[in-house]
Write a protein that holds these residues in place. Structure first.
Motif, PDB file in Angstrom:
ATOM      1  N   TYR A 148     -15.849   9.289 -19.307  1.00  0.00           N
ATOM      2  CA  TYR A 148     -16.485   8.873 -18.053  1.00  0.00           C
ATOM      3  C   TYR A 148     -17.186   7.605 -18.407  1.00  0.00           C
ATOM      4  CZ  TYR A 148     -16.410  14.093 -17.088  1.00  0.00           C
ATOM      5  OH  TYR A 148     -15.919  15.389 -16.982  1.00  0.00           O
ATOM      6  N   GLY A 149     -16.524   6.656 -17.685  1.00  0.00           N
ATOM      7  CA  GLY A 149     -17.159   5.299 -17.871  1.00  0.00           C
ATOM      8  C   GLY A 149     -18.360   5.017 -17.028  1.00  0.00           C
ATOM      9  N   ASP A 150     -18.817   3.734 -17.151  1.00  0.00           N
ATOM     10  CA  ASP A 150     -19.890   3.270 -16.582  1.00  0.00           C
ATOM     11  C   ASP A 150     -19.710   3.313 -14.988  1.00  0.00           C
ATOM     12  OD1 ASP A 150     -20.925   2.913 -19.278  1.00  0.00           O
ATOM     13  OD2 ASP A 150     -20.521   0.559 -19.319  1.00  0.00           O
ATOM     14  N   SER A 151     -18.751   2.750 -14.582  1.00  0.00           N
ATOM     15  CA  SER A 151     -18.508   2.641 -13.159  1.00  0.00           C
ATOM     16  C   SER A 151     -17.368   3.621 -12.562  1.00  0.00           C
ATOM     17  CB  SER A 151     -18.338   1.391 -12.824  1.00  0.00           C
ATOM     18  OG  SER A 151     -19.209   0.563 -13.422  1.00  0.00           O
ATOM     19  N   SER A 152     -16.572   4.184 -13.367  1.00  0.00           N
ATOM     20  CA  SER A 152     -15.524   4.935 -13.114  1.00  0.00           C
ATOM     21  C   SER A 152     -15.116   6.119 -14.081  1.00  0.00           C
ATOM     22  CB  SER A 152     -14.183   4.155 -13.098  1.00  0.00           C
ATOM     23  OG  SER A 152     -13.821   3.455 -14.303  1.00  0.00           O
ATOM     24  N   VAL A 153     -14.269   6.983 -13.351  1.00  0.00           N
ATOM     25  CA  VAL A 153     -13.676   8.084 -14.351  1.00  0.00           C
ATOM     26  C   VAL A 153     -12.425   7.615 -14.726  1.00  0.00           C
ATOM     27  CG1 VAL A 153     -12.861  10.567 -14.330  1.00  0.00           C
ATOM     28  CG2 VAL A 153     -14.857   9.962 -13.043  1.00  0.00           C
ATOM     29  N   ASN A 154     -12.029   7.615 -16.060  1.00  0.00           N
ATOM     30  CA  ASN A 154     -10.792   6.866 -16.484  1.00  0.00           C
ATOM     31  C   ASN A 154     -10.033   7.972 -16.872  1.00  0.00           C
ATOM     32  OD1 ASN A 154     -12.234   4.442 -16.413  1.00  0.00           O
ATOM     33  ND2 ASN A 154     -13.194   4.558 -18.241  1.00  0.00           N
ATOM     34  N   PHE A 155      -8.593   7.710 -16.572  1.00  0.00           N
ATOM     35  CA  PHE A 155      -7.497   8.467 -16.800  1.00  0.00           C
ATOM     36  C   PHE A 155      -6.322   7.737 -17.454  1.00  0.00           C
ATOM     37  CE2 PHE A 155      -9.530  10.439 -13.034  1.00  0.00           C
ATOM     38  CZ  PHE A 155      -9.473  11.763 -13.304  1.00  0.00           C
ATOM     39  N   ILE A 156      -5.440   8.342 -18.048  1.00  0.00           N
ATOM     40  CA  ILE A 156      -4.437   7.661 -18.686  1.00  0.00           C
ATOM     41  C   ILE A 156      -3.124   8.245 -18.490  1.00  0.00           C
ATOM     42  CG2 ILE A 156      -3.199   7.050 -21.029  1.00  0.00           C
ATOM     43  CD1 ILE A 156      -5.775   6.720 -22.345  1.00  0.00           C
ATOM     44  N   ILE A 157      -2.156   7.556 -17.794  1.00  0.00           N
ATOM     45  CA  ILE A 157      -0.781   8.015 -17.400  1.00  0.00           C
ATOM     46  C   ILE A 157       0.038   7.881 -18.454  1.00  0.00           C
ATOM     47  CG2 ILE A 157       1.105   7.994 -15.808  1.00  0.00           C
ATOM     48  CD1 ILE A 157      -0.882   6.791 -13.852  1.00  0.00           C
ATOM     49  N   HIS A 158       0.791   9.078 -18.990  1.00  0.00           N
ATOM     50  CA  HIS A 158       1.449   9.113 -20.126  1.00  0.00           C
ATOM     51  C   HIS A 158       2.901   9.244 -19.743  1.00  0.00           C
ATOM     52  CE1 HIS A 158      -1.358   9.171 -23.255  1.00  0.00           C
ATOM     53  NE2 HIS A 158      -2.102  10.035 -22.554  1.00  0.00           N
ATOM     54  N   CYS A 159       3.894   8.494 -19.762  1.00  0.00           N
ATOM     55  CA  CYS A 159       5.145   8.409 -19.445  1.00  0.00           C
ATOM     56  C   CYS A 159       6.140   8.005 -20.435  1.00  0.00           C
ATOM     57  CB  CYS A 159       5.494   7.629 -17.884  1.00  0.00           C
ATOM     58  SG  CYS A 159       4.704   5.940 -18.300  1.00  0.00           S
ATOM     59  N   TRP A 160       7.444   8.257 -20.457  1.00  0.00           N
ATOM     60  CA  TRP A 160       8.459   7.883 -21.437  1.00  0.00           C
ATOM     61  C   TRP A 160       9.659   7.116 -20.793  1.00  0.00           C
ATOM     62  CZ3 TRP A 160       8.394  10.039 -26.549  1.00  0.00           C
ATOM     63  CH2 TRP A 160       7.307  10.825 -26.569  1.00  0.00           C
ATOM     64  N   ILE A 161      10.008   6.260 -21.490  1.00  0.00           N
ATOM     65  CA  ILE A 161      11.069   5.146 -21.439  1.00  0.00           C
ATOM     66  C   ILE A 161      12.130   5.360 -22.542  1.00  0.00           C
ATOM     67  CG2 ILE A 161       9.754   3.756 -19.894  1.00  0.00           C
ATOM     68  CD1 ILE A 161       9.573   1.868 -22.040  1.00  0.00           C
ATOM     69  N   GLN A 162      13.426   4.869 -22.235  1.00  0.00           N
ATOM     70  CA  GLN A 162      14.345   4.994 -23.225  1.00  0.00           C
ATOM     71  C   GLN A 162      15.000   3.471 -23.382  1.00  0.00           C
ATOM     72  OE1 GLN A 162      17.457   7.523 -22.413  1.00  0.00           O
ATOM     73  NE2 GLN A 162      18.021   6.684 -20.152  1.00  0.00           N
ATOM     74  N   ASP A 163      14.491   2.554 -22.789  1.00  0.00           N
ATOM     75  CA  ASP A 163      15.050   1.088 -22.867  1.00  0.00           C
ATOM     76  C   ASP A 163      13.804   0.072 -23.366  1.00  0.00           C
ATOM     77  OD1 ASP A 163      14.093   1.574 -20.515  1.00  0.00           O
ATOM     78  OD2 ASP A 163      15.681   0.713 -19.520  1.00  0.00           O
ATOM     79  N   PRO A 164      12.995   0.443 -24.365  1.00  0.00           N
ATOM     80  CA  PRO A 164      12.060  -0.609 -24.778  1.00  0.00           C
ATOM     81  C   PRO A 164      12.352  -1.980 -24.685  1.00  0.00           C
ATOM     82  CG  PRO A 164      12.440   0.792 -26.556  1.00  0.00           C
ATOM     83  CD  PRO A 164      13.455   1.243 -25.543  1.00  0.00           C
ATOM     84  N   GLU A 165      13.717  -2.308 -25.004  1.00  0.00           N
ATOM     85  CA  GLU A 165      14.127  -3.770 -25.299  1.00  0.00           C
ATOM     86  C   GLU A 165      14.049  -4.318 -23.863  1.00  0.00           C
ATOM     87  OE1 GLU A 165      17.717  -1.177 -24.516  1.00  0.00           O
ATOM     88  OE2 GLU A 165      16.025  -1.115 -25.800  1.00  0.00           O
ATOM     89  N   GLU A 166      14.027  -3.644 -22.574  1.00  0.00           N
ATOM     90  CA  GLU A 166      13.864  -4.080 -21.402  1.00  0.00           C
ATOM     91  C   GLU A 166      12.362  -4.482 -20.768  1.00  0.00           C
ATOM     92  OE1 GLU A 166      16.570  -5.037 -19.768  1.00  0.00           O
ATOM     93  OE2 GLU A 166      18.071  -4.223 -21.138  1.00  0.00           O
ATOM     94  N   GLY A 167      11.477  -4.050 -21.685  1.00  0.00           N
ATOM     95  CA  GLY A 167       9.901  -4.598 -21.422  1.00  0.00           C
ATOM     96  C   GLY A 167       9.176  -3.376 -20.959  1.00  0.00           C
ATOM     97  N   VAL A 168       8.036  -3.429 -21.323  1.00  0.00           N
ATOM     98  CA  VAL A 168       7.004  -2.300 -21.273  1.00  0.00           C
ATOM     99  C   VAL A 168       6.012  -2.816 -20.212  1.00  0.00           C
ATOM    100  CG1 VAL A 168       5.141  -0.870 -22.189  1.00  0.00           C
ATOM    101  CG2 VAL A 168       7.228  -1.358 -23.654  1.00  0.00           C
ATOM    102  N   GLY A 169       5.698  -4.111 -19.956  1.00  0.00           N
ATOM    103  CA  GLY A 169       4.624  -4.423 -19.451  1.00  0.00           C
ATOM    104  C   GLY A 169       5.272  -4.259 -17.744  1.00  0.00           C
ATOM    105  N   ASN A 170       6.551  -4.639 -17.641  1.00  0.00           N
ATOM    106  CA  ASN A 170       7.064  -4.639 -16.297  1.00  0.00           C
ATOM    107  C   ASN A 170       7.074  -3.088 -15.428  1.00  0.00           C
ATOM    108  OD1 ASN A 170       8.783  -3.642 -18.093  1.00  0.00           O
ATOM    109  ND2 ASN A 170      10.441  -4.987 -17.337  1.00  0.00           N
ATOM    110  N   VAL A 171       7.102  -2.060 -16.642  1.00  0.00           N
ATOM    111  CA  VAL A 171       7.050  -0.677 -16.146  1.00  0.00           C
ATOM    112  C   VAL A 171       5.660  -0.271 -15.643  1.00  0.00           C
ATOM    113  CG1 VAL A 171       7.478   1.724 -16.832  1.00  0.00           C
ATOM    114  CG2 VAL A 171       8.932   0.212 -17.484  1.00  0.00           C
ATOM    115  N   ARG A 172       4.840  -0.537 -16.527  1.00  0.00           N
ATOM    116  CA  ARG A 172       3.248  -0.449 -16.184  1.00  0.00           C
ATOM    117  C   ARG A 172       2.860  -1.210 -14.874  1.00  0.00           C
ATOM    118  NH1 ARG A 172       1.593  -2.520 -20.581  1.00  0.00           N
ATOM    119  NH2 ARG A 172       1.316  -0.538 -21.756  1.00  0.00           N
ATOM    120  N   SER A 173       3.334  -2.444 -14.427  1.00  0.00           N
ATOM    121  CA  SER A 173       2.968  -3.110 -13.507  1.00  0.00           C
ATOM    122  C   SER A 173       3.489  -2.489 -12.342  1.00  0.00           C
ATOM    123  CB  SER A 173       3.750  -4.606 -13.637  1.00  0.00           C
ATOM    124  OG  SER A 173       3.441  -5.112 -12.201  1.00  0.00           O
ATOM    125  N   ALA A 174       4.815  -1.872 -12.168  1.00  0.00           N
ATOM    126  CA  ALA A 174       5.528  -0.972 -11.230  1.00  0.00           C
ATOM    127  C   ALA A 174       4.416   0.253 -10.621  1.00  0.00           C
ATOM    128  CB  ALA A 174       6.849  -0.645 -11.520  1.00  0.00           C
TER     129      ALA A 174
END
Length: 355
Positions: A279-305
């Motif tokens: 429970y944050g100061d201004s929001s209720v915080n969640f974390i989405i856990h997901c799996w990928i099998q091609d980390p060499e293609e990048g992680v930030g672009n998946v998070r952005s999508a």
């Protein structure tokens, strides 16, 4: 007749000492430390008198240190043999590497290990072959061999250490080309990169922004390494999300899962999950856990999508994305009350003037 006999015998007996004295008076030629030069000189001189005279001229220019003698002709022969051996070793090692690459039964790490072993054996054989061809008298270099060997040992200590470390890494398959590992730059910022090459001295790691790190092999042996694809290329990543306290939490979780499943690179099994983190100061915080099998293609672009898709889902379903909120409490005092009265009087005077 009998009187002449002793005279002739005496003259005959005195001949050998004279010849011995003459032979001792002749200058003694010092042997060259490079036996190959002597053999080449005799072979070439027998072909042509002109060539022989040129060789004699080159051989006359020499330096002598005690019993050690080296001439300009020796230097030329040694240079020619060294160049020939180097070219031969380079060609054989190149052909050996091509042969290793054609062996489809070996994977990439095994091929690289075989190439390194073949290269070491070829160059070691070339070194001893060159010594044998030159016929170098190593005892003539005994004065310098100890100090020279000690200097080479200290100077190339790290080089040989990194070479052995690279071979060990390939043998135990803990680090191999294509693996994705976490690296830290000089500023302490951690990022991940893919191993492109394991060289004699260092491992080449290329990050997503095409920055290439050259990490010494010894560092990967003695330091902790985070290998994302050591036993499996599946990597779990986290996407933090915050929603308003007034939002429907169940609906927000369903939308987060929908956004994660809509990304093509996120695996269906294991499926994405959503955890409430705090429970944050201004929001209720969640974390989405997901799996990928091609980390060499990048992680930030998946998070952005995922976040882009979730933005429109929240907009369509009326789920509020919070912004920082602060409640300001001002303690009452006499000075503050007088300031409020003055401001109120000034506001009243201004409205009267307008009328």
């Amino acid at each position: 007749m009998q009187g002449e006999t002793p005279t002739s015998v005496a003259s005959t007996a005195s001949a050998p000492p004279v010849e011995q004295a003459w032979s001792l008076a002749e200058p003694v030629r010092e042997e060259s430390a490079v036996a190959a030069a002597e053999g080449a000189k005799e072979a070439l001189s027998s072909k042509s008198e002109t060539v022989g005279s040129v060789i004699d001229t080159l051989d006359a220019v020499a330096l002598s240190f005690g019993s050690f003698r080296i001439s300009l002709f020796d230097v030329l022969i040694v240079s020619a043999v060294i160049v020939g051996v180097l070219v031969f070793a380079w060609f054989v090692s190149k052909m050996g590497r091509r042969l290793m690459r054609r062996m489809t039964r070996l994977d990439e790490a095994q091929q690289l290990l075989a190439e390194k072993i073949v290269t070491i054996l070829v160059w070691a054989a070339a070194f001893f072959l060159g010594i044998d061809l030159l016929g170098i008298d190593l005892t003539a270099l005994a004065v310098f061999s100890g100090a020279f060997g000690l200097a080479i040992g200290f100077g190339l200590q790290k080089t040989f250490g990194n070479l052995i470390a690279g071979i060990i890494l390939l043998m135990d398959r803990s680090i191999k080309p294509g693996d994705v590992i976490a690296v830290t730059d000089m500023a302490g910022n951690e990022s991940f990169g893919q191993i492109r090459k394991i060289g004699i001295r260092a491992v080449s790691v290329t990050t997503r922004d095409q920055r290439e790190y050259l990490i010494p092999n010894e560092n990967l042996m003695i330091n902790q390494v985070e290998n994302w694809s050591y036993s499996s290329k599946n990597v779990r990543m986290q996407v933090p999300v915050g929603v308003s306290y007034e939002a429907d939490m169940k609906l927000a979780e369903e939308l987060m899962l929908e956004a994660a499943k809509s990304c093509d690179r996120i695996l269906k099994a294991p499926p994405p999950t959503v955890w409430m983190s705090e429970y944050g100061d201004s929001s209720v915080n969640f974390i989405i856990h997901c799996w990928i099998q091609d980390p060499e293609e990048g992680v930030g672009n998946v998070r952005s999508a995922v976040l882009k898709k979730l933005w429109w889902l929240f907009k369509e379903n009326g789920v509020e994305i919070p912004f920082p909120q602060r409640d300001l409490h001002i303690r009452s005092s006499d000075q503050f009350d007088r300031l409020i009265d003055i401001m109120a009087q000034g506001k009243g005077g201004a409205s009267t003037a307008k009328e």
